[in-house]
Design a protein around this motif. Structure first.
Motif, PDB file in Angstrom:
ATOM      1  N   LYS A 413      -0.660 -13.289  -3.167  1.00  0.00           N
ATOM      2  CA  LYS A 413      -0.124 -13.730  -1.884  1.00  0.00           C
ATOM      3  C   LYS A 413       1.400 -13.690  -1.932  1.00  0.00           C
ATOM      4  N   ASN A 414       1.995 -13.041  -0.923  1.00  0.00           N
ATOM      5  CA  ASN A 414       3.455 -12.981  -0.797  1.00  0.00           C
ATOM      6  C   ASN A 414       4.102 -12.536  -2.112  1.00  0.00           C
ATOM      7  N   LEU A 415       3.572 -11.483  -2.680  1.00  0.00           N
ATOM      8  CA  LEU A 415       3.946 -11.062  -4.032  1.00  0.00           C
ATOM      9  C   LEU A 415       5.338 -10.433  -4.064  1.00  0.00           C
ATOM     10  N   ASP A 416       6.110 -10.806  -5.077  1.00  0.00           N
ATOM     11  CA  ASP A 416       7.392 -10.156  -5.353  1.00  0.00           C
ATOM     12  C   ASP A 416       7.111  -8.924  -6.216  1.00  0.00           C
ATOM     13  N   PHE A 417       7.212  -7.744  -5.621  1.00  0.00           N
ATOM     14  CA  PHE A 417       6.847  -6.520  -6.324  1.00  0.00           C
ATOM     15  C   PHE A 417       7.954  -5.973  -7.220  1.00  0.00           C
ATOM     16  N   ILE A 418       9.174  -6.424  -7.037  1.00  0.00           N
ATOM     17  CA  ILE A 418      10.282  -5.808  -7.766  1.00  0.00           C
ATOM     18  C   ILE A 418      10.102  -5.888  -9.285  1.00  0.00           C
ATOM     19  N   PRO A 419       9.768  -7.064  -9.864  1.00  0.00           N
ATOM     20  CA  PRO A 419       9.523  -7.084 -11.322  1.00  0.00           C
ATOM     21  C   PRO A 419       8.349  -6.197 -11.726  1.00  0.00           C
ATOM     22  N   LEU A 420       7.302  -6.121 -10.883  1.00  0.00           N
ATOM     23  CA  LEU A 420       6.150  -5.285 -11.206  1.00  0.00           C
ATOM     24  C   LEU A 420       6.525  -3.813 -11.210  1.00  0.00           C
ATOM     25  N   LEU A 421       7.384  -3.403 -10.292  1.00  0.00           N
ATOM     26  CA  LEU A 421       7.797  -2.002 -10.229  1.00  0.00           C
ATOM     27  C   LEU A 421       8.527  -1.584 -11.496  1.00  0.00           C
ATOM     28  N   GLN A 422       9.195  -2.536 -12.103  1.00  0.00           N
ATOM     29  CA  GLN A 422       9.936  -2.244 -13.333  1.00  0.00           C
ATOM     30  C   GLN A 422       9.024  -2.156 -14.554  1.00  0.00           C
ATOM     31  N   ARG A 423       7.824  -2.781 -14.477  1.00  0.00           N
ATOM     32  CA  ARG A 423       6.932  -2.842 -15.644  1.00  0.00           C
ATOM     33  C   ARG A 423       5.807  -1.818 -15.628  1.00  0.00           C
ATOM     34  N   HIS A 424       5.398  -1.383 -14.424  1.00  0.00           N
ATOM     35  CA  HIS A 424       4.195  -0.566 -14.327  1.00  0.00           C
ATOM     36  C   HIS A 424       4.513   0.843 -13.859  1.00  0.00           C
ATOM     37  N   GLN A 425       3.876   1.799 -14.510  1.00  0.00           N
ATOM     38  CA  GLN A 425       3.892   3.171 -14.046  1.00  0.00           C
ATOM     39  C   GLN A 425       2.532   3.461 -13.460  1.00  0.00           C
ATOM     40  N   LYS A 426       2.528   3.884 -12.220  1.00  0.00           N
ATOM     41  CA  LYS A 426       1.282   4.054 -11.476  1.00  0.00           C
ATOM     42  C   LYS A 426       0.527   5.299 -11.898  1.00  0.00           C
ATOM     43  N   VAL A 427      -0.780   5.157 -12.153  1.00  0.00           N
ATOM     44  CA  VAL A 427      -1.679   6.297 -12.334  1.00  0.00           C
ATOM     45  C   VAL A 427      -2.288   6.618 -10.980  1.00  0.00           C
ATOM     46  N   PRO A 428      -2.177   7.858 -10.481  1.00  0.00           N
ATOM     47  CA  PRO A 428      -2.769   8.181  -9.170  1.00  0.00           C
ATOM     48  C   PRO A 428      -4.213   7.759  -9.083  1.00  0.00           C
ATOM     49  N   ALA A 429      -4.595   7.193  -7.949  1.00  0.00           N
ATOM     50  CA  ALA A 429      -5.936   6.657  -7.784  1.00  0.00           C
ATOM     51  C   ALA A 429      -7.003   7.712  -7.893  1.00  0.00           C
ATOM     52  N   SER A 430      -6.646   8.968  -7.685  1.00  0.00           N
ATOM     53  CA  SER A 430      -7.637  10.033  -7.722  1.00  0.00           C
ATOM     54  C   SER A 430      -8.022  10.428  -9.140  1.00  0.00           C
ATOM     55  N   GLU A 431      -7.312   9.886 -10.128  1.00  0.00           N
ATOM     56  CA  GLU A 431      -7.607  10.239 -11.514  1.00  0.00           C
ATOM     57  C   GLU A 431      -8.373   9.113 -12.202  1.00  0.00           C
TER      58      GLU A 431
END
Length: 435
Positions: A413-431
């Motif tokens: 809820k009301n998540l602060d994404f900025i720290p998450l963006l720095q920690r996670h590299q996204k794997v495309p959902a299609s893979e």
């Protein structure tokens, strides 16, 4: 002239088969004062010029791609620092509309066909951001954080809503475009079953069918307009009361088709015969687990029923069966895994052809009967290691790291994404990835 971009926040070759952007694309481009373009993660340039930008979220991990797309277009993340108005919808948002409230101006919940027209009409009357958001805040199907008093998902009559018959595809396509030059046909919306792990019954609490007359006209118009080679049906369970009549019509018209994952209660010899005549060589079913655990999830189908279906599928000449299973379910033990392994081996032996097995960890979701459960990464890992050791069948296994993150995002809820963006590299959902 006003403009709207509808964004599928993942790769183009998968996103072109997403129905939600096509619904917006067709509706909005028929309005006299509007134009609409579809955009994708790898084709998202020029978003700055659009008045409204909408994102459809089918998968929680695609939230990360929202920020990548905004970054590529030099659009500020913060709502009060940008001119563009950004909205979001889709199953993830309807299940939990609170995750992105820091960054999204408003949300469209439920069926979008009618409410999007009302939203655009409101924008025509007043483009001042705050005035516009205040106006739409209490429309059924709209949630404006800080302004909406009661959230009510929108509902549409699928037989009255215009079908998205114009479905653009690229001129050149390779094997990544899994459906090829297909016309997408949404037969029904919702599901009559209430499996404990599934969000569909709560996202779409009322099961809706399009009439066969509406469906056949959509096929005729779409095949002619788009020059398509086949029909791909969209339906969570394909339980349409006139499903056989629809398939028989396609067979009579010599139009190849494919059907989605099927419930065994509806998969008799007549259905198998029609599906095979339509050109489909593979079936997709979801046993989920061994019989005992399957029953505990409220999926009340016996192993015997599955094995009898496999016998019928072999008789009708199908060459592959895809089976989907879940690990990490409540009360699931190694004895249950042994029974699941025995079921898979028995299926292979009886079918005598290819059985494709996909293993997915249980990711509890909001508004399901498992929403109170945590994501048990360690338990899922133990189950995967056990299956790797004892199951003599090649499997596709979803990555546990992504599954855990998906669970966290689903409830945030009301998540602060900025720290998450720095920690996670996204794997495309299609893979899909291994452990």
């Amino acid at each position: 002239m006003h403009s709207l971009a509808i964004v599928f926040p993942n790769l183009y070759y998968g996103g072109i088969y997403s129905l939600a952007p096509l619904i917006f694309y067709n509706i909005v481009n028929h309005l006299p004062k509007w134009s609409c373009a579809r955009k994708f993660l790898d084709q998202c340039d020029g978003l700055q010029k659009f008045n409204l930008i909408g994102f459809t979220f089918q998968y929680e991990l695609d939230y990360f791609n929202l920020f990548e797309i905004l970054r590529q277009n030099n659009i500020p993340f913060e709502k009060d620092k940008r001119e563009q108005i950004i909205f979001a919808g889709g199953p993830c948002v309807t299940s939990n509309s609170e995750t992105l409230t820091r960054y999204v101006d408003f949300f469209v919940l439920g069926d979008a066909e009618d409410v999007i027209i009302k939203i655009l009409q409101a924008y025509e009357q007043d483009q001042m951001k705050e005035h516009f958001l205040t106006t739409i805040a209490n429309y059924p199907g709209v949630y404006v954080p800080g302004k909406t008093k009661q959230i009510v998902p929108a509902s549409a009559d699928l037989n009255k809503a215009p079908y998205p018959v114009y479905q653009p595809l690229p001129e050149t396509m390779d094997k990544r475009y899994v459906f090829g030059k297909a016309f997408l046909l949404e037969v029904e919306r919702g599901c009559p079953f209430t499996c404990k792990f599934c969000t569909i019954p709560t996202i779409y609490p009322k099961l809706k069918y399009r009439s066969v007359a509406v469906l056949t006209k959509a096929i005729q118009d779409g095949m002619k307009l788009d020059h398509r080679e086949k029909v791909v049906m969209y339906a969570p369970s394909f339980v349409h009361p006139q499903r056989k009549a629809l398939l028989q019509w396609l067979v009579d018209q010599q139009i190849p088709f494919s059907v989605p994952s099927l419930r065994l209660e509806y998969l008799d010899d007549d259905m198998l015969s029609l599906i095979r005549k339509g050109g489909q060589r593979s079936l997709t079913v979801a046993p989920e687990a061994n019989e005992r655990i399957r029953m505990l999830t409220d999926k009340n189908i016996t192993d015997k029923a599955f094995l009898e279906m496999i016998d019928r599928a072999a008789k009708h000449g199908f060459t592959q069966i895809k089976m989907y299973f879940i690990i990490g379910l409540p009360e699931q033990t190694t004895k249950d895994l042994d029974e699941m392994i025995a079921f898979i081996e028995a299926s292979k032996k009886r079918f005598g052809r290819r059985i494709h097995v996909s293993i997915n960890p249980l990711v509890p979701k909001p508004k399901t009967k498992y929403e109170h459960l945590p994501f048990d990464k360690q338990r899922c890992k133990e189950h995967i290691l056990y299956l790797n050791k004892h199951l003599d069948t090649k499997m596709k296994i979803s990555t546990l790291k992504n599954a855990e993150l998906e669970w966290k995002l689903a409830f945030a809820k009301n998540l602060d994404f900025i720290p998450l963006l720095q920690r996670h590299q996204k794997v495309p959902a299609s893979e899909e990835c291994s452990l």
